[in-house]
Structures are given as C-alpha cells and as structure tokens.
Design a protein around this motif. Structure first.
Motif, PDB file in Angstrom:
ATOM      1  N   GLN A  47      40.585  42.775  63.831  1.00  0.00           N
ATOM      2  CA  GLN A  47      40.969  43.736  62.817  1.00  0.00           C
ATOM      3  C   GLN A  47      42.198  43.225  62.085  1.00  0.00           C
ATOM      4  OE1 GLN A  47      41.963  47.580  64.359  1.00  0.00           O
ATOM      5  NE2 GLN A  47      41.362  48.573  62.474  1.00  0.00           N
ATOM      6  N   LYS A  48      42.116  43.240  60.768  1.00  0.00           N
ATOM      7  CA  LYS A  48      43.243  42.789  59.960  1.00  0.00           C
ATOM      8  C   LYS A  48      44.190  43.954  59.731  1.00  0.00           C
ATOM      9  CE  LYS A  48      40.746  39.243  57.456  1.00  0.00           C
ATOM     10  NZ  LYS A  48      40.285  38.764  56.144  1.00  0.00           N
ATOM     11  N   SER A  49      45.462  43.657  59.770  1.00  0.00           N
ATOM     12  CA  SER A  49      46.433  44.711  59.510  1.00  0.00           C
ATOM     13  C   SER A  49      46.675  44.778  58.010  1.00  0.00           C
ATOM     14  CB  SER A  49      47.739  44.433  60.247  1.00  0.00           C
ATOM     15  OG  SER A  49      48.291  43.258  59.712  1.00  0.00           O
ATOM     16  N   VAL A  50      46.487  45.952  57.492  1.00  0.00           N
ATOM     17  CA  VAL A  50      46.660  46.156  56.057  1.00  0.00           C
ATOM     18  C   VAL A  50      48.000  46.842  55.850  1.00  0.00           C
ATOM     19  CG1 VAL A  50      45.726  47.264  54.015  1.00  0.00           C
ATOM     20  CG2 VAL A  50      44.175  46.372  55.763  1.00  0.00           C
ATOM     21  N   SER A  51      48.911  46.153  55.179  1.00  0.00           N
ATOM     22  CA  SER A  51      50.211  46.762  54.896  1.00  0.00           C
ATOM     23  C   SER A  51      50.365  46.861  53.388  1.00  0.00           C
ATOM     24  CB  SER A  51      51.337  45.930  55.498  1.00  0.00           C
ATOM     25  OG  SER A  51      51.313  44.640  54.907  1.00  0.00           O
ATOM     26  N   MET A  52      50.580  48.064  52.949  1.00  0.00           N
ATOM     27  CA  MET A  52      50.740  48.304  51.520  1.00  0.00           C
ATOM     28  C   MET A  52      52.202  48.089  51.149  1.00  0.00           C
ATOM     29  SD  MET A  52      47.754  49.155  50.454  1.00  0.00           S
ATOM     30  CE  MET A  52      48.057  49.930  48.895  1.00  0.00           C
ATOM     31  N   PRO A  53      52.440  47.355  50.078  1.00  0.00           N
ATOM     32  CA  PRO A  53      53.837  47.168  49.675  1.00  0.00           C
ATOM     33  C   PRO A  53      54.426  48.475  49.150  1.00  0.00           C
ATOM     34  CG  PRO A  53      52.346  46.207  48.053  1.00  0.00           C
ATOM     35  CD  PRO A  53      51.508  46.655  49.216  1.00  0.00           C
ATOM     36  N   LYS A  54      55.689  48.706  49.483  1.00  0.00           N
ATOM     37  CA  LYS A  54      56.357  49.938  49.055  1.00  0.00           C
ATOM     38  C   LYS A  54      56.739  49.806  47.594  1.00  0.00           C
ATOM     39  CE  LYS A  54      58.996  53.640  50.096  1.00  0.00           C
ATOM     40  NZ  LYS A  54      58.442  54.777  49.461  1.00  0.00           N
ATOM     41  N   THR A  55      56.283  50.750  46.792  1.00  0.00           N
ATOM     42  CA  THR A  55      56.624  50.730  45.372  1.00  0.00           C
ATOM     43  C   THR A  55      57.656  51.808  45.107  1.00  0.00           C
ATOM     44  OG1 THR A  55      54.805  52.233  44.869  1.00  0.00           O
ATOM     45  CG2 THR A  55      54.349  49.892  44.697  1.00  0.00           C
ATOM     46  N   ASN A  56      58.632  51.462  44.319  1.00  0.00           N
ATOM     47  CA  ASN A  56      59.666  52.426  43.959  1.00  0.00           C
ATOM     48  C   ASN A  56      59.259  53.140  42.684  1.00  0.00           C
ATOM     49  OD1 ASN A  56      61.268  51.803  46.101  1.00  0.00           O
ATOM     50  ND2 ASN A  56      62.292  50.143  45.030  1.00  0.00           N
ATOM     51  N   THR A  57      59.199  54.433  42.781  1.00  0.00           N
ATOM     52  CA  THR A  57      58.851  55.229  41.617  1.00  0.00           C
ATOM     53  C   THR A  57      60.093  55.963  41.133  1.00  0.00           C
ATOM     54  OG1 THR A  57      58.174  57.004  43.081  1.00  0.00           O
ATOM     55  CG2 THR A  57      56.450  55.518  42.291  1.00  0.00           C
ATOM     56  N   PRO A  58      60.143  56.282  39.858  1.00  0.00           N
ATOM     57  CA  PRO A  58      61.366  56.912  39.327  1.00  0.00           C
ATOM     58  C   PRO A  58      61.726  58.228  39.999  1.00  0.00           C
ATOM     59  CG  PRO A  58      59.875  56.271  37.555  1.00  0.00           C
ATOM     60  CD  PRO A  58      59.168  56.014  38.837  1.00  0.00           C
ATOM     61  N   TRP A  59      60.721  59.000  40.410  1.00  0.00           N
ATOM     62  CA  TRP A  59      61.047  60.304  40.986  1.00  0.00           C
ATOM     63  C   TRP A  59      61.507  60.205  42.438  1.00  0.00           C
ATOM     64  CZ3 TRP A  59      56.178  58.988  39.182  1.00  0.00           C
ATOM     65  CH2 TRP A  59      55.224  58.685  40.149  1.00  0.00           C
ATOM     66  N   GLU A  60      61.395  59.038  43.068  1.00  0.00           N
ATOM     67  CA  GLU A  60      61.895  58.893  44.427  1.00  0.00           C
ATOM     68  C   GLU A  60      63.379  58.537  44.448  1.00  0.00           C
ATOM     69  OE1 GLU A  60      59.411  55.981  46.233  1.00  0.00           O
ATOM     70  OE2 GLU A  60      57.826  57.401  46.691  1.00  0.00           O
ATOM     71  N   LYS A  61      63.938  58.129  43.314  1.00  0.00           N
ATOM     72  CA  LYS A  61      65.333  57.690  43.267  1.00  0.00           C
ATOM     73  C   LYS A  61      66.311  58.857  43.211  1.00  0.00           C
ATOM     74  CE  LYS A  61      64.269  53.334  41.031  1.00  0.00           C
ATOM     75  NZ  LYS A  61      64.386  52.537  39.807  1.00  0.00           N
ATOM     76  N   LYS A  62      65.880  59.983  42.746  1.00  0.00           N
ATOM     77  CA  LYS A  62      66.799  61.104  42.611  1.00  0.00           C
ATOM     78  C   LYS A  62      66.244  62.347  43.289  1.00  0.00           C
ATOM     79  CE  LYS A  62      64.984  62.072  38.036  1.00  0.00           C
ATOM     80  NZ  LYS A  62      65.269  62.234  36.649  1.00  0.00           N
TER      81      LYS A  62
END
Length: 68
Positions: A39-54
């Motif tokens: 089984q391959k481990s699938v890791s999604m890259p963390k994306t920064n969205t504007p609404w997560e900053k504030k």
C-alpha cells in the motif's frame, strides 16, 4: 410447419462456455501481477488558503442584534 430441432443446443452452448472460459484464461495469464502488493502512502501537500491566515467569526442572522 416443421419443428425447430433443439437437440444440439446443449452441446453448442456448453462448448461455447468452455471456449470462452479458456480464451479468458489465456488472456489473463499473459499479464504480470505483483506478488506482494504494497500500500502506498498518499500524503497531500498542505496548501495555505487566505482564510486560514486570519481569525474569522461567522455571524448567523438570528444571533445578530435586531435592526429597527
């Protein structure tokens, strides 16, 4: 009116089924399947969205003060 001779239908149908089964087996046997699939481990890259900053607060219409 002559009757339809159905005496050979059983042998025809059975031989067709056996032939299709053998053809399918020959087709499948040509493929190389992995012996121990891992089984391959699938890791999604963390994306920064504007609404997560504030910090934001959601106001529901019923929780707002009444406007008159």
């Amino acid at each position: 009116m002559p009757q339809l001779d159905t005496s050979t239908w059983l042998i025809t149908i059975l031989s067709m089924i056996v032939t299709l089964f053998l053809m399918f087996q020959l087709k499948v046997s040509k493929y190389n399947f992995p012996e121990n699939p891992e089984q391959k481990s699938v890791s999604m890259p963390k994306t920064n969205t504007p609404w997560e900053k504030k910090w934001t607060k959601i106001y529901f219409p019923l929780s707002l003060p009444q406007q008159q």
